[in-house]
Design an enzyme around this catalytic site. Structure first.
Site, PDB file in Angstrom:
ATOM      1  N   GLY A  94      45.656  50.627 -28.876  1.00 59.99           N
ATOM      2  CA  GLY A  94      46.724  50.966 -29.620  1.00 59.99           C
ATOM      3  C   GLY A  94      48.237  50.991 -29.923  1.00 59.99           C
ATOM      4  O   GLY A  94      49.014  51.455 -29.723  1.00 59.99           O
ATOM      5  N   SER A 140      48.808  62.593 -20.082  1.00 61.90           N
ATOM      6  CA  SER A 140      49.820  63.649 -21.445  1.00 61.90           C
ATOM      7  C   SER A 140      50.061  65.033 -19.997  1.00 61.90           C
ATOM      8  O   SER A 140      49.579  65.220 -18.884  1.00 61.90           O
ATOM      9  CB  SER A 140      49.086  64.247 -22.236  1.00 61.90           C
ATOM     10  N   ALA A 198      40.746  67.825 -21.391  1.00 63.03           N
ATOM     11  CA  ALA A 198      40.356  67.536 -20.744  1.00 63.03           C
ATOM     12  C   ALA A 198      39.836  65.561 -20.347  1.00 63.03           C
ATOM     13  O   ALA A 198      39.283  65.403 -20.119  1.00 63.03           O
ATOM     14  CB  ALA A 198      38.670  67.968 -21.560  1.00 63.03           C
ATOM     15  N   LYS A 258      42.258  63.979 -21.164  1.00 72.93           N
ATOM     16  CA  LYS A 258      43.595  62.999 -20.536  1.00 72.93           C
ATOM     17  C   LYS A 258      43.489  63.407 -18.936  1.00 72.93           C
ATOM     18  O   LYS A 258      44.144  62.957 -18.072  1.00 72.93           O
ATOM     19  CB  LYS A 258      44.662  63.613 -20.579  1.00 72.93           C
ATOM     20  N   TYR A 313      41.281  67.262 -25.460  1.00 75.35           N
ATOM     21  CA  TYR A 313      42.200  66.534 -25.359  1.00 75.35           C
ATOM     22  C   TYR A 313      42.959  66.819 -23.821  1.00 75.35           C
ATOM     23  O   TYR A 313      42.940  65.818 -23.126  1.00 75.35           O
ATOM     24  CB  TYR A 313      43.493  66.907 -26.389  1.00 75.35           C
ATOM     25  N   ASN A 324      46.125  52.855 -24.103  1.00 71.65           N
ATOM     26  CA  ASN A 324      47.578  53.654 -24.379  1.00 71.65           C
ATOM     27  C   ASN A 324      46.512  54.290 -25.875  1.00 71.65           C
ATOM     28  O   ASN A 324      47.036  56.548 -26.367  1.00 71.65           O
ATOM     29  CB  ASN A 324      48.280  53.126 -25.228  1.00 71.65           C
ATOM     30  N   VAL A 371      38.174  51.500 -29.388  1.00 67.33           N
ATOM     31  CA  VAL A 371      38.076  51.143 -27.802  1.00 67.33           C
ATOM     32  C   VAL A 371      36.999  52.081 -27.323  1.00 67.33           C
ATOM     33  O   VAL A 371      36.257  52.716 -26.545  1.00 67.33           O
ATOM     34  CB  VAL A 371      38.997  51.865 -27.163  1.00 67.33           C
TER      35      VAL A 371
HETATM   36  P1  NDP Z   1      50.052  57.304 -32.416  1.00 67.14           P
HETATM   37  O1  NDP Z   1      49.175  58.476 -33.348  1.00 67.14           O
HETATM   38  O2  NDP Z   1      51.461  56.643 -32.865  1.00 67.14           O
HETATM   39  O3  NDP Z   1      48.778  56.200 -31.523  1.00 67.14           O
HETATM   40  C1  NDP Z   1      47.209  56.586 -31.222  1.00 67.14           C
HETATM   41  C2  NDP Z   1      47.028  55.152 -31.289  1.00 67.14           C
HETATM   42  O4  NDP Z   1      46.145  55.345 -30.743  1.00 67.14           O
HETATM   43  C3  NDP Z   1      47.297  53.855 -32.454  1.00 67.14           C
HETATM   44  O5  NDP Z   1      47.432  52.606 -32.327  1.00 67.14           O
HETATM   45  C4  NDP Z   1      45.978  54.611 -33.037  1.00 67.14           C
HETATM   46  O6  NDP Z   1      45.346  53.002 -33.857  1.00 67.14           O
HETATM   47  C5  NDP Z   1      44.976  54.242 -31.539  1.00 67.14           C
HETATM   48  N1  NDP Z   1      43.634  54.244 -31.787  1.00 67.14           N
HETATM   49  C6  NDP Z   1      43.049  55.705 -32.135  1.00 67.14           C
HETATM   50  N2  NDP Z   1      41.718  55.676 -31.614  1.00 67.14           N
HETATM   51  C7  NDP Z   1      41.829  54.519 -31.242  1.00 67.14           C
HETATM   52  C8  NDP Z   1      40.130  53.624 -31.276  1.00 67.14           C
HETATM   53  N3  NDP Z   1      39.356  54.345 -30.794  1.00 67.14           N
HETATM   54  N4  NDP Z   1      40.773  52.939 -30.887  1.00 67.14           N
HETATM   55  C9  NDP Z   1      41.282  52.216 -30.387  1.00 67.14           C
HETATM   56  N5  NDP Z   1      42.954  52.517 -31.359  1.00 67.14           N
HETATM   57  C10 NDP Z   1      43.210  53.668 -31.400  1.00 67.14           C
HETATM   58  O7  NDP Z   1      49.904  58.325 -30.564  1.00 67.14           O
HETATM   59  P2  NDP Z   1      51.308  58.122 -30.290  1.00 67.14           P
HETATM   60  O8  NDP Z   1      52.096  56.852 -29.793  1.00 67.14           O
HETATM   61  O9  NDP Z   1      51.807  59.346 -29.727  1.00 67.14           O
HETATM   62  O10 NDP Z   1      50.376  57.833 -28.519  1.00 67.14           O
HETATM   63  C11 NDP Z   1      49.920  57.598 -27.662  1.00 67.14           C
HETATM   64  C12 NDP Z   1      49.652  57.407 -26.691  1.00 67.14           C
HETATM   65  O11 NDP Z   1      50.581  58.602 -25.525  1.00 67.14           O
HETATM   66  C13 NDP Z   1      48.068  58.270 -26.870  1.00 67.14           C
HETATM   67  O12 NDP Z   1      47.177  58.088 -25.633  1.00 67.14           O
HETATM   68  C14 NDP Z   1      48.199  59.843 -26.485  1.00 67.14           C
HETATM   69  O13 NDP Z   1      47.453  61.142 -26.434  1.00 67.14           O
HETATM   70  C15 NDP Z   1      49.356  59.934 -25.569  1.00 67.14           C
HETATM   71  N6  NDP Z   1      50.458  61.129 -25.956  1.00 67.14           N
HETATM   72  C16 NDP Z   1      51.353  61.251 -26.553  1.00 67.14           C
HETATM   73  C17 NDP Z   1      52.396  61.931 -26.464  1.00 67.14           C
HETATM   74  C18 NDP Z   1      53.546  62.682 -27.931  1.00 67.14           C
HETATM   75  O14 NDP Z   1      53.771  63.395 -27.794  1.00 67.14           O
HETATM   76  N7  NDP Z   1      53.229  61.438 -28.832  1.00 67.14           N
HETATM   77  C19 NDP Z   1      52.063  62.971 -25.370  1.00 67.14           C
HETATM   78  C20 NDP Z   1      51.535  62.172 -25.027  1.00 67.14           C
HETATM   79  C21 NDP Z   1      50.838  61.552 -24.434  1.00 67.14           C
HETATM   80  P3  NDP Z   1      45.528  53.383 -35.281  1.00 67.14           P
HETATM   81  O15 NDP Z   1      47.387  53.289 -35.473  1.00 67.14           O
HETATM   82  O16 NDP Z   1      44.827  52.128 -36.021  1.00 67.14           O
HETATM   83  O17 NDP Z   1      44.793  54.525 -36.055  1.00 67.14           O
END
Ligand code: NDP
Length: 247
Positions: free
Chosen positions: A13, A143, A158, A160, A156, A91, A65
């Site tokens: 991601g 998270s 569970a 994390k 979510y 990520n 993934v």
């Molecule tokens: P975004 O939604 O901007 O990014 C999520 C990313 O995950 C995107 O690049 C998305 O790809 C990718 N993704 C989703 N499903 C899949 C998959 N099946 N295979 C590969 N990639 C996938 O959110 P964030 O940048 O905020 O999130 C990044 C991480 O940080 C996550 O794990 C999130 O849970 C965690 N997090 C975020 C917080 C926040 O407040 N923002 C707080 C705590 C944790 P695509 O663009 O193609 O959909």
């Protein structure tokens, strides 16, 4: 900054939000970065081109993934074009808000498939190469909600929480083989995942540092856990959250 020169990183991601900031930061520190994406192919390609202009080669690579075949062919492609993966940043994540009784098995499974099974799948795909290289670093993105709990997020949280358990188990198992495994637990961070309506002045008062995070705040912590300043740190969860949760 060239502390990660010679390293090859896969950021799942890595095309958007926190992942894009991590890709950018690792490349700025000299790593060759594979930017994993599913739908954001154009975004990932543009980012790879921009980062390659600044330093060593980076590439965009399809890596769903939730699909072992997609992960396997991504790793093959990275090894062929950049070399063995020595840094994995798990990520990728999705967040769906549902009341508990609305979380049927398909919703439950969808969320766990990306964050938890995805982290397992990618680690399983890169660890053989790390063992051959005699070194490696894995950073899982957790998270702050694991510490805080939250309504509407049972699947979510569970997932994390499982990521934290996976981090600790792998740190024990792989530490003796010179592979470190840590997690970063972001607090509310300014990406499309954040529920903007939650960010009220009252909410900001609950954060000791008084603001939400930027993707760059999280990327800095990931870079620290990938680099030489953290070589005696494994099995830890680094909370990057303005103080909203303290473990
Ligand atoms: P975004 O939604 O901007 O990014 C999520 C990313 O995950 C995107 O690049 C998305 O790809 C990718 N993704 C989703 N499903 C899949 C998959 N099946 N295979 C590969 N990639 C996938 O959110 P964030 O940048 O905020 O999130 C990044 C991480 O940080 C996550 O794990 C999130 O849970 C965690 N997090 C975020 C917080 C926040 O407040 N923002 C707080 C705590 C944790 P695509 O663009 O193609 O959909």
């Amino acid at each position: 900054m060239d502390g990660l020169a010679g390293e090859v990183a896969l950021v799942t991601g890595g095309n958007t939000g926190i992942g894009a900031a991590i890709s950018t930061r690792l490349a700025a520190e000299g790593a060759r970065v594979a930017i994993g994406h599913i739908e954001g192919a154009d975004e990932a390609a543009a980012l790879a081109e921009r980062l390659s202009g600044d330093g060593p080669g980076c590439l965009a690579i399809a890596c769903d993934v939730t699909d072992a075949a997609s992960v396997g062919s991504a790793i093959d492609g990275i090894e062929r074009d950049l070399g063995p993966v020595t840094i994995l940043v798990n990520n990728a994540g999705i967040l769906i808000r549902n009341e508990f009784l609305d979380i049927d098995e398909s919703r439950w499974d969808r969320v766990l498939q990306v964050s938890l099974y995805g982290s397992y799948r990618c680690a399983r795909a890169v660890v053989p190469g790390m063992l051959r290289e005699g070194r490696g670093t894995i950073v899982n993105v957790g998270s702050e909600l694991v510490d805080l709990g939250a309504t509407m997020h049972a699947h979510y949280i569970a997932a994390k929480s499982g990521v934290v358990g996976l981090t600790r188990a792998l740190a024990r198992e792989l530490g003796p083989r010179n592979i470190r495994v840590n997690a970063v637990a972001p607090g509310p961070t300014d990406t499309r995942m954040l529920d903007g309506e939650r960010i009220t002045p009252e909410f900001l008062e609950t954060i000791p540092l008084g603001r939400i995070g930027s993707p760059q705040d999280i990327a800095g912590a990931v870079a620290f856990l990938c680099g030489d300043d953290s070589t005696w740190i494994t099995g830890q969860v680094l909370r990057v959250n303005g103080g909203i949760a303290m473990g």
